[in-house]
Write an enzyme that holds these catalytic residues in place. Structure first.
Site, short mmCIF file in Angstrom:
data_model
loop_
_atom_site.label_atom_id
_atom_site.label_comp_id
_atom_site.label_asym_id
_atom_site.label_seq_id
_atom_site.Cartn_x
_atom_site.Cartn_y
_atom_site.Cartn_z
N CYS A 185 0.81 -1.23 0.00
CA CYS A 185 0.00 0.00 0.00
C CYS A 185 0.84 1.28 0.00
O CYS A 185 0.30 2.37 -0.06
CB CYS A 185 -0.96 0.01 1.19
SG CYS A 185 -0.12 0.06 2.79
N CYS A 218 -1.43 -2.24 9.49
CA CYS A 218 -0.92 -0.99 10.09
C CYS A 218 -0.14 -1.29 11.37
O CYS A 218 0.91 -0.69 11.61
CB CYS A 218 -2.07 -0.03 10.36
SG CYS A 218 -3.01 0.41 8.89
#
Length: 122
Positions: free
Chosen positions: A33, A102
C-alpha cells in the site's frame, strides 16, 4: 468503524516528527500500500527515553504510529523487542481486519530501529 482510541490518535497524533541525533532509526515501507513509517528513538540507560515518528499513509497507519510511540517510551530495549502487532492493535482498541497491516508496519519499524541500535553499539 474505528474505535475511540483509533479516532483519537488520528485526530491528535502523538510524537510526530523526528529526533535530532537519534540513537536508532527504523524506516519501513509496506510495499503493498506504500504506507511509510520512520521511527527515531533516543535510548538512554538501556531504555527508550524518547520516540518520534514521521508517517505517510492511511489514517489507521497514523494511529498505529502514534500509539507505538506511547508504548515504547519508558520500556527497556528487551521490553521493546517483545512488543507484537497485537500490542499495538490492543492499544488502539480495535483495527478492522483490512487494517491489521498498520500494526504490523509499526512493529516492523521497532524491529528495524532496534537492529540499527544494535549495529551502532556493537
Amino acid at each position: 468503524m474505528y474505535s475511540k482510541q483509533v479516532a483519537e490518535h488520528i485526530a491528535h497524533p502523538r510524537n510526530i516528527g523526528e529526533l535530532d541525533s537519534p540513537s536508532a532509526v527504523g524506516d519501513v515501507v509496506n510495499e503493498a500500500c506504500m504506507d511509510r513509517l520512520r521511527l527515531t528513538l533516543r535510548i538512554d540507560g538501556g531504555r527508550v527515553a524518547e520516540a518520534r515518528v514521521k508517517v505517510q499513509g492511511c489514517p489507521p497507519t497514523i494511529a498505529a504510529a502514534s500509539v507505538l510511540t506511547e508504548l515504547l517510551v519508558g520500556r527497556s530495549i528487551r521490553e521493546a523487542e517483545l512488543l507484537q502487532r497485537k500490542d499495538v492493535a490492543e492499544a488502539l482498541g480495535h483495527l478492522p481486519p483490512a487494517k491489521k497491516h498498520c500494526a504490523a508496519l509499526a512493529i516492523d519499524a521497532v524491529r528495524a530501529a532496534l537492529q540499527d541500535y544494535a549495529e551502532k553499539n556493537r
